[in-house]
Design a protein around this motif. Structure first.
Motif, mmCIF file in Angstrom:
data_model
loop_
_atom_site.group_PDB
_atom_site.id
_atom_site.type_symbol
_atom_site.label_atom_id
_atom_site.label_comp_id
_atom_site.label_asym_id
_atom_site.label_seq_id
_atom_site.Cartn_x
_atom_site.Cartn_y
_atom_site.Cartn_z
ATOM 1 N N LEU A 251 0.857 -0.569 0.176
ATOM 2 C CA LEU A 251 -0.168 0.461 0.250
ATOM 3 C C LEU A 251 0.736 1.203 -0.062
ATOM 4 O O LEU A 251 2.350 1.084 0.470
ATOM 5 C CB LEU A 251 -1.016 -0.300 1.432
ATOM 6 N N THR A 252 -0.162 2.717 -0.789
ATOM 7 C CA THR A 252 1.124 3.019 -0.565
ATOM 8 C C THR A 252 0.096 4.767 -0.402
ATOM 9 O O THR A 252 -1.215 4.641 -0.367
ATOM 10 C CB THR A 252 1.575 4.062 -1.802
ATOM 11 N N ASN A 253 0.830 5.931 0.082
ATOM 12 C CA ASN A 253 0.459 7.119 0.840
ATOM 13 C C ASN A 253 0.396 7.646 -1.076
ATOM 14 O O ASN A 253 0.342 7.550 -1.782
ATOM 15 C CB ASN A 253 0.929 7.421 1.490
ATOM 16 N N GLN A 257 4.033 6.809 -1.389
ATOM 17 C CA GLN A 257 5.716 6.339 -0.807
ATOM 18 C C GLN A 257 4.847 5.116 0.006
ATOM 19 O O GLN A 257 3.307 5.014 0.913
ATOM 20 C CB GLN A 257 6.468 6.838 0.362
ATOM 21 N N PRO A 258 6.080 3.924 0.049
ATOM 22 C CA PRO A 258 4.325 2.545 1.127
ATOM 23 C C PRO A 258 4.384 2.717 2.783
ATOM 24 O O PRO A 258 5.040 3.745 3.035
ATOM 25 C CB PRO A 258 5.990 1.495 0.609
ATOM 26 N N ASN A 261 6.899 3.239 5.404
ATOM 27 C CA ASN A 261 7.893 4.513 5.383
ATOM 28 C C ASN A 261 7.045 5.430 7.308
ATOM 29 O O ASN A 261 8.307 5.786 7.457
ATOM 30 C CB ASN A 261 7.542 5.576 4.051
ATOM 31 N N GLU A 262 5.645 5.744 6.797
ATOM 32 C CA GLU A 262 5.307 6.571 7.429
ATOM 33 C C GLU A 262 4.903 5.505 9.355
ATOM 34 O O GLU A 262 5.266 6.411 10.080
ATOM 35 C CB GLU A 262 3.711 5.959 7.135
ATOM 36 N N PHE A 263 5.023 4.179 9.134
ATOM 37 C CA PHE A 263 5.247 3.306 10.653
ATOM 38 C C PHE A 263 6.925 3.746 10.535
ATOM 39 O O PHE A 263 7.354 3.930 11.726
ATOM 40 C CB PHE A 263 5.479 2.219 9.849
#
Length: 278
Positions: A251-253, A257-258, A261-263
């Protein structure tokens, strides 16, 4: 979940899943939509805003314990009320119950109804979220030591380098589950299986597993350096099912970006706010 939130007997037409391996159906139609909802709940969480606001007054272990509990609370919130995503996920699990990896988890009984299946799926989701946190922390703690001792980084340069070093999670996210376990053993040199709740965030911060500096590589020019793992593909692992990307990597934002990456960025922020990147 109340007994009337889902039908007692869940069925999905075989025609809907006939061209898919059970693991593929589980990942694409159950796990991935649930992960997407979880990340949205995380973004919208008032509890996360409060955790960030108060993080500077607490030590790292305390903040990570609160974060782990928040992650698990978000799962409970998702399963507290029926939604189309949840109902579909439970229906797919009902069809492919035998293909779900229930080891060391809350295993539903044969012929279990929707409520019991939902309870088992919730337990699995919470366990997987906590396990993902442990594995990410092993990477972050070890990369932090490498960045300080081998690269001589500190302060904002250290934080920026770690924040951009997302390839570590990415490299684990594209492996089969069995390959990922083998890769973590190779990286840490420890044959012990990393399991939750056998190990906690406190154990990881205090050194339960570490990745040695020989496993890391620094790439990029000074001021834009990133840390990644050396390329050592797992070997000797026989796979009995298809390889599926971790949903948080698939999933991407909005920036493309995956979601992983936020995690990762959240964990680096928690370290910074806890005074660990000075």
């Amino acid at each position: 979940m109340s007994t009337d939130s889902l039908p007692g007997s869940v069925r999905v037409s075989p025609l809907q899943l006939s061209d898919r391996h059970p693991k593929v159906a589980l990942y694409l139609e159950a796990y991935t939509p649930l992960v997407e909802e979880w990340f949205q709940a995380l973004r919208d969480s008032d509890a996360l805003t409060e955790l960030r606001r108060t993080a500077s007054g607490r030590d790292l272990v305390d903040n990570l314990q609160r974060l782990d509990q928040l992650f698990r609370d978000l799962v409970d919130g998702m399963f507290a009320h029926p939604t189309p995503v949840l109902e579909r996920a439970v229906a797919v699990v009902a069809v492919h119950r035998e293909a779900v990896v229930w080891e060391d988890q809350l295993v539903p009984r044969p012929g279990a109804g929707a409520e019991e299946l939902a309870a088992s799926l919730r337990h699995k989701f919470k366990r997987n979220i906590s396990l993902a946190l442990l594995e990410a922390l092993i990477c972050l703690e070890s990369a932090l030591t490498y960045a300080r001792e081998a690269l001589g980084l500190s302060g904002e340069e250290l934080a920026d380098t770690l924040r951009g070093s997302t390839s570590m999670l990415a490299s684990l996210s594209v492996l089969h589950d069995q390959q990922e376990m083998a890769r973590m053993r190779q990286l840490t040199g420890d044959p012990t299986e990393i399991q939750h709740p056998k190990f906690t965030v406190a154990d990881i911060v205090r050194g339960a597993f570490r990745i040695g500096p020989d496993k890391f590589r620094a790439v990029g020019p000074e001021g834009q350096r990133r840390i990644r793992f050396g390329s050592v593909p797992p070997h000797g692992v026989e796979l009995a099912s298809p390889t599926m990307k971790c949903p948080a990597h698939r999933l991407t934002n909005d920036e493309g970006q995956p979601l992983n990456n936020e995690f990762w960025a959240l964990l680096v922020d928690i370290y910074r706010m806890s005074g660990r990147l000075g």
